[in-house]
Structures are given as C-alpha cells and as structure tokens.
Design an enzyme around this catalytic site. Structure first.
Site, mmCIF file in Angstrom:
data_model
loop_
_atom_site.group_PDB
_atom_site.id
_atom_site.type_symbol
_atom_site.label_atom_id
_atom_site.label_comp_id
_atom_site.label_asym_id
_atom_site.label_seq_id
_atom_site.Cartn_x
_atom_site.Cartn_y
_atom_site.Cartn_z
ATOM 1 C CG ASP A 79 -11.232 -0.352 5.996
ATOM 2 O OD1 ASP A 79 -10.277 -0.857 6.634
ATOM 3 O OD2 ASP A 79 -12.261 0.082 6.541
ATOM 4 C CD GLU A 107 9.236 18.030 2.079
ATOM 5 O OE1 GLU A 107 9.565 18.680 3.072
ATOM 6 O OE2 GLU A 107 8.120 18.155 1.510
ATOM 7 N N GLY A 131 7.635 2.917 0.783
ATOM 8 C CA GLY A 131 7.161 1.586 0.417
ATOM 9 C C GLY A 131 6.757 1.552 -1.036
#
Lengths: 229, 229
Positions: free
Chosen positions: B84, B115, B46
């Site tokens: 959070d 990786e 992402g």
DNA sequence: TCAAAAGTGTTCTTGATACACCCATGC
DNA sequence: GCATGGGTGTATCAAGAACACTTTTGA
C-alpha cells in the site's frame, strides 16, 4: 505469452540466489526447468510476485517452497530489468540473496516435479535467462559482505570448528588466510562460545567445536563494533 | 485509478534521490506534487517505467527531465514494494541514487509546471508516499559509499579546494575530520591535480584549487587500489 | 611411528590518531 | 593590525602481516 492489457505492464518476479557451504566449498541451489523457455536448463529458483505480497514476502515464499527453511538470512540484491531478459514477455526481476545451513536442509529434489540441486559456485552449468549475471552479482555481494559482517555463521551448522569457518572465508574471499591471524581476529570479536566437545571421527587432531553467540553479537552491533576480517 | 487487467499486475516506477552539495551542506532535489494523491507535498522525482526501457534508462530519463544533466553519477539503490505504498493502486518502485554538481545545474524550477527545489538533507519537509524511507536508505548508502569510493568529486565543481572536499566528507559522514590527516590521506591517493590558481574573493588566505584526475583514478582502481577515507 | 590437520606467540611494519603554530588575504 | 580560515609535520599507538614448531588423533 503475454496477457492482454489496456496498457501493457511488465510482469514482476523474484529470483533467489541461495548459497550453502560444505566440505566441497560454496554451493548455490539451482532448479532444472521443466518448461519452455530454457526447458531442461538450470536456473535460479524464483517466481512471480503476487498482488497481495511484497517482493520480500515473495522471495521468502519461494525459499520456503524450495528449501523448507523458514527463517533464512535473506536480503534484496538488485533489480534486473533488461527489456528482453525473458523471451516470452517483459519480466522485471527483483533478485534476492540468501544464506542457508546445508546441515538444516535436504533439498526437496526429485520428490517435487522439479529437479533441484546444489552446484559449486565456481563451476555452474549454463543458466537460463540472465541468471549468470544475477549469480555474478550475488557472489560479488557475498565477497563484499563477508568482510565486515559475520555472515559465515548463517552458512555453517550450529556447531562448527574454526578451520571450517576459515575455509568458508577463504572460499568467499577467494584467497588464503593465515591460520593464526584468522583465529586471533575472529576470537577477538568475542562472539564465539567454546563448546565442551571436539570434532569426532577424524584421523588427525580433532578440532575444538564452537557456536555463534548471537546475543553477544547483537550487543556488539548495537555498541557500534566493527567486524571487519 | 487502476487499469483493468485480465490478471492485475503491479505498476513499475522509478524514484530518484538526487544529491547535491554547496556551502549549505548536502542537498536533495524535491518536487512539489501538483496532483493527488499527496497534492502539494514534496516528493522525490520519479515516474513510471515504459515498456521499452530498463529501469536504469527510466531513471536517467527522469533525471534529465528534472536537472537537464546528461551523464550524472547514477546507481540503483533498492526496490520498494510495500503493497500500500501508493494509495491509488499497487506500485513497485525501483529507487535510484544520483550525485550531481550543483555548479553545473540550475533547477528547472517554476518554468516547468512543477516546483522543484534543493532541500537540506537533514531537514526535509514531510514527504509523499514512502519517500522518507527511500531518502533514509539513500543517505545511508551515501555514508557507506563515501568511505571507500571517492564520490566526492561527483558532487563538487570541476575546480575545488581541499577544505570544500573536507566539508563534503564531514557532511556525508556526519562527523568532523582532522584537517591535517584528511589532507595527508586524500593527497596520498594521487588522484588530485594541483591547479595554478587559488580561490578568489575570500577575506582570508585563499585556498589552493585542485581538479580530480579521473584517468589516474581509473588506473588505480584497475591496479586494485583502496580509497578508504 | 607415521600421516594429517589443529593449535599456539612474537616481531616487524604500516597506517591511524592526536595535536599547535604560522600564513595570506580583505577590511 | 585584526579577524578569518588555509596550510604544514611529528610522535605515539594500534592493528595487520609474516612466520615455524608442537600436539593430538586414527591407521
């Protein structure tokens, strides 16, 4: 006008598609905008997400502000992020999908500075921003959802008749249903309780009143039942 | 560390749940994080959404960077906004759901600084952030989706056998299917084309190869067909 | 007594499920 | 020739679809 940032960031908003249902069919709650942009146009209720709240909490807050209802059916719908969906600056909006009982609720309306009103889903006025797209996405979700989850009870008053429920399903699915098959199916779920009363003040045979048996419903969901209509 | 704002705003990110399938079952692509927080932990691929792109475009960009694939099956999943969920600062993440053909794709892996590896969906290592929750939500979507949309073909190589397809369905639905009923059902859709070849180098009767007939599929979708398995 | 909507069962058709044996290949 | 997985058909059962008349009320 945008704030000044070291690195600019999109603003984050929520918009709520709030459905209701009455004799006139499916309704959606719209707000007439008092400010630019799109001043005077109708829009979905919504607002910015605060730093200390989740988008769910923001949607719930908006919903409470607009409808006064505290525990409506609410779920996230989709996130809309077109770069120019707001002419002022970049605003990404998380859309929510809500169902409320019109019986519970009288729109705050003109008491507030803003004008709010229920509009028939199939003929809304022109909407601000990309709200037409959001509404289309919400009605598609409603149509899909109604088929396998008994959400009809979220939209009806606590006591309702089977013909009412059927009209709701027909409005959501946009096709007529066979009365006998519908009754057979719904009653076979075993999540309706027949009340001692009947409809009143109708000039035809009064319909039997029922209520939704939430407990039985939750039992059956746990047991893996399927409520496909 | 957060940037300094006149009024603080959440950062906006995308995370991609990328599914693949091979003999070993359903796989998900994970990246081992090189930086704090969660340094060394596995995470969903992402990144942050740029000001000039939609979240769809950001997800597509991430996917291309990680897999080299250009036109994968991709759809928005859900937006995660717990206050959070990122220990550094407020980050709201729009999660995406992608299906890729492992046959098309060799993970960039160690060539890149990061990786990357395919992990079996049912036993992933501990994940960073709230990615466990996101992955659970994606597998639920996969299970739901596979039932009424023939997405299996997005995960299989261009030429595949019916037993392969069945194994994929069994992995997604997490239950065994009857071989004869499965074949009957799938072939009745009329969206598979029998190829002239058979499987090779197997020490048992070689299975017939098929390909997905996308044209026929789209025709039938338009005609309102239902592909429920 | 009429108009209007509520309520009620059965038949037929379709799709889902359950199930057991022969076939082609490599070793 | 044996081990391995591929390929095939039928019978039963359950659910969905189609369909018409009687009942209750207010006017």
């Amino acid at each position: 006008m945008p704030f000044t940032y070291e690195h600019p960031r999109a603003a984050l908003a929520v918009d709520c598609v709030i459905f209701g249902f009455d004799e006139g069919g499916l309704k959606v709650l719209l707000i007439r905008r008092g400010l630019e942009p799109f001043q005077g146009r109708w829009a979905l209720p919504g607002g910015f997400v605060r730093m200390e709240e989740t988008t769910d909490q923001a949607a719930r807050r908006e919903l409470r502000e607009e409808t006064g209802l505290d525990r409506p059916f609410l779920e996230q719908l989709y996130t809309f992020s077109d770069v120019d969906r707001d002419p002022r600056e970049r605003v990404v909006s998380v859309a929510y999908f809500a169902l409320v009982k019109l019986s519970d609720h009288r729109v705050r309306g003109a008491s507030d500075a803003r004008e709010a009103a229920w509009h028939p889903v199939e003929k809304t006025p022109p909407l601000a921003f990309d709200h037409k797209k959001i509404l289309a996405s919400a009605t598609a979700r409603l149509r899909g959802k109604v088929r396998y989850q008994p959400i009809g009870f979220e939209l009806l008053p606590p006591r309702f008749t089977l013909p009412q429920l059927q009209h709701l399903y027909e409005a959501a699915l946009e096709r007529p249903l066979d009365k006998r098959n519908f009754r057979k199916k719904i009653l076979s779920f075993g999540i309706l309780v027949e009340l001692p009363d009947k409809e009143e003040n109708v000039s035809n045979r009064p319909a039997q009143l029922y209520r939704f048996d939430k407990k039985a419903y939750e039992e059956k969901v746990r047991a893996g039942w399927n409520f496909e209509v």
